[in-house]
Design a protein around this motif. Sequence first.
Motif, PDB file in Angstrom:
ATOM      1  N   LEU A  22      50.063  31.006  44.469  1.00 24.00           N
ATOM      2  CA  LEU A  22      48.666  31.383  44.677  1.00 24.00           C
ATOM      3  C   LEU A  22      47.965  30.302  45.479  1.00 24.00           C
ATOM      4  N   GLN A  23      47.029  30.686  46.304  1.00 21.79           N
ATOM      5  CA  GLN A  23      46.208  29.727  47.032  1.00 21.79           C
ATOM      6  C   GLN A  23      44.944  29.485  46.211  1.00 21.79           C
ATOM      7  N   GLY A  24      44.513  28.252  46.117  1.00 20.00           N
ATOM      8  CA  GLY A  24      43.325  27.933  45.321  1.00 20.00           C
ATOM      9  C   GLY A  24      43.735  27.415  43.958  1.00 20.00           C
ATOM     10  N   GLU A  25      42.836  27.568  42.996  1.00 15.45           N
ATOM     11  CA  GLU A  25      43.129  27.083  41.658  1.00 15.45           C
ATOM     12  C   GLU A  25      42.614  28.063  40.624  1.00 15.45           C
ATOM     13  N   GLY A  26      43.291  28.096  39.508  1.00 16.83           N
ATOM     14  CA  GLY A  26      42.872  28.940  38.398  1.00 16.83           C
ATOM     15  C   GLY A  26      42.289  28.082  37.300  1.00 16.83           C
ATOM     16  N   PRO A  28      40.742  28.055  33.364  1.00 13.03           N
ATOM     17  CA  PRO A  28      40.627  28.840  32.135  1.00 13.03           C
ATOM     18  C   PRO A  28      39.176  28.944  31.685  1.00 13.03           C
ATOM     19  N   ARG A  29      38.862  30.016  30.963  1.00 12.22           N
ATOM     20  CA  ARG A  29      37.503  30.176  30.433  1.00 12.22           C
ATOM     21  C   ARG A  29      37.238  29.165  29.331  1.00 12.22           C
ATOM     22  N   GLN A  30      38.245  28.941  28.483  1.00 13.86           N
ATOM     23  CA  GLN A  30      38.110  27.962  27.410  1.00 13.86           C
ATOM     24  C   GLN A  30      38.717  26.647  27.874  1.00 13.86           C
ATOM     25  N   SER A  31      38.208  25.560  27.323  1.00 10.59           N
ATOM     26  CA  SER A  31      38.810  24.269  27.655  1.00 10.59           C
ATOM     27  C   SER A  31      40.132  24.156  26.905  1.00 10.59           C
ATOM     28  N   GLY A  32      41.176  23.779  27.591  1.00 13.52           N
ATOM     29  CA  GLY A  32      42.462  23.646  26.930  1.00 13.52           C
ATOM     30  C   GLY A  32      43.630  23.852  27.869  1.00 13.52           C
ATOM     31  N   GLY A  33      43.444  24.548  28.963  1.00  9.80           N
ATOM     32  CA  GLY A  33      44.540  24.734  29.902  1.00  9.80           C
ATOM     33  C   GLY A  33      45.037  26.159  29.947  1.00  9.80           C
ATOM     34  N   LEU A  34      45.935  26.404  30.892  1.00  9.91           N
ATOM     35  CA  LEU A  34      46.468  27.746  31.109  1.00  9.91           C
ATOM     36  C   LEU A  34      47.792  28.008  30.400  1.00  9.91           C
ATOM     37  N   SER A  37      48.704  31.234  28.293  1.00  4.09           N
ATOM     38  CA  SER A  37      47.671  32.244  28.540  1.00  4.09           C
ATOM     39  C   SER A  37      48.191  33.316  29.484  1.00  4.09           C
ATOM     40  N   VAL A  38      47.581  34.485  29.414  1.00  2.00           N
ATOM     41  CA  VAL A  38      47.909  35.565  30.342  1.00  2.00           C
ATOM     42  C   VAL A  38      47.040  35.377  31.576  1.00  2.00           C
ATOM     43  N   LEU A  39      47.684  35.286  32.741  1.00  2.00           N
ATOM     44  CA  LEU A  39      46.951  35.093  33.991  1.00  2.00           C
ATOM     45  C   LEU A  39      46.330  36.395  34.469  1.00  2.00           C
ATOM     46  N   GLY A  40      47.091  37.471  34.412  1.00  2.00           N
ATOM     47  CA  GLY A  40      46.609  38.764  34.882  1.00  2.00           C
ATOM     48  C   GLY A  40      47.703  39.798  34.778  1.00  2.00           C
ATOM     49  N   ASP A  41      47.506  40.919  35.463  1.00  2.00           N
ATOM     50  CA  ASP A  41      48.485  42.007  35.462  1.00  2.00           C
ATOM     51  C   ASP A  41      49.131  42.107  36.833  1.00  2.00           C
ATOM     52  N   LEU A  42      50.465  42.150  36.864  1.00  2.00           N
ATOM     53  CA  LEU A  42      51.210  42.259  38.112  1.00  2.00           C
ATOM     54  C   LEU A  42      51.745  43.673  38.244  1.00  2.00           C
ATOM     55  N   HIS A  43      51.444  44.312  39.360  1.00  2.00           N
ATOM     56  CA  HIS A  43      51.913  45.665  39.646  1.00  2.00           C
ATOM     57  C   HIS A  43      52.512  45.674  41.042  1.00  2.00           C
ATOM     58  N   TYR A  44      53.228  46.759  41.359  1.00  2.00           N
ATOM     59  CA  TYR A  44      53.787  46.953  42.696  1.00  2.00           C
ATOM     60  C   TYR A  44      53.357  48.324  43.204  1.00  2.00           C
ATOM     61  N   VAL A  54      43.443  39.898  38.417  1.00  2.00           N
ATOM     62  CA  VAL A  54      43.001  38.773  37.598  1.00  2.00           C
ATOM     63  C   VAL A  54      41.527  38.995  37.285  1.00  2.00           C
ATOM     64  N   GLY A  55      41.246  39.328  36.044  1.00  2.00           N
ATOM     65  CA  GLY A  55      39.858  39.594  35.657  1.00  2.00           C
ATOM     66  C   GLY A  55      39.303  40.775  36.428  1.00  2.00           C
ATOM     67  N   HIS A  56      38.218  40.544  37.175  1.00  2.00           N
ATOM     68  CA  HIS A  56      37.590  41.585  37.990  1.00  2.00           C
ATOM     69  C   HIS A  56      37.931  41.416  39.462  1.00  2.00           C
ATOM     70  N   HIS A  57      39.093  40.814  39.738  1.00  2.00           N
ATOM     71  CA  HIS A  57      39.521  40.584  41.117  1.00  2.00           C
ATOM     72  C   HIS A  57      40.931  41.120  41.334  1.00  2.00           C
ATOM     73  N   ILE A  58      41.200  41.516  42.567  1.00  2.00           N
ATOM     74  CA  ILE A  58      42.521  42.041  42.927  1.00  2.00           C
ATOM     75  C   ILE A  58      43.057  41.245  44.112  1.00  2.00           C
ATOM     76  N   LEU A  59      44.342  40.898  44.048  1.00  2.00           N
ATOM     77  CA  LEU A  59      44.994  40.159  45.131  1.00  2.00           C
ATOM     78  C   LEU A  59      46.209  40.941  45.596  1.00  2.00           C
ATOM     79  N   TYR A  60      46.369  41.032  46.901  1.00  2.00           N
ATOM     80  CA  TYR A  60      47.531  41.681  47.494  1.00  2.00           C
ATOM     81  C   TYR A  60      48.438  40.597  48.047  1.00  2.00           C
ATOM     82  N   GLY A  61      49.716  40.696  47.783  1.00  2.00           N
ATOM     83  CA  GLY A  61      50.654  39.676  48.220  1.00  2.00           C
ATOM     84  C   GLY A  61      51.831  40.257  48.957  1.00  2.00           C
ATOM     85  N   LYS A  62      52.852  39.422  49.114  1.00  2.00           N
ATOM     86  CA  LYS A  62      54.091  39.882  49.730  1.00  2.00           C
ATOM     87  C   LYS A  62      55.261  39.183  49.063  1.00  2.00           C
TER      88      LYS A  62
END
Length: 117
Positions: A22-26, A28-34, A37-44, A54-62
Amino acid sequence: MVQIVISSSGAGRLAQWVLLELQGEGEPRQSGGLAGSVLGDLHYTHQGIPVLIVGHHILYGKVVQLEKPFAVLVKQGAGESQPAGPHARYTVTALIKTKLLFKTRPKPIITNVPKKV
């Protein structure tokens, strides 16, 4: 010279893992680390394009095949908390030959846009 023994785990095929880039950084909502934790849902898609929600965002990859595969090693034997010594043993538990690359900005998921009254 220090010898490090590397063997494969089990008699069957090794597990195939996939690297997620992933580009950028993730953050966590709570202090403690990732960790754990569940990052998001992966589909094809039907065309095989990975989609990460991830949350209310969608990322397209390759899907990218790695030029040089990675081996996932687990340290076994004496002194597991110490650095590699003459009695260090490692077991290959998985291979990583593919990565999912998400290099574009996430797009917001908008399901219902309220109309002005």
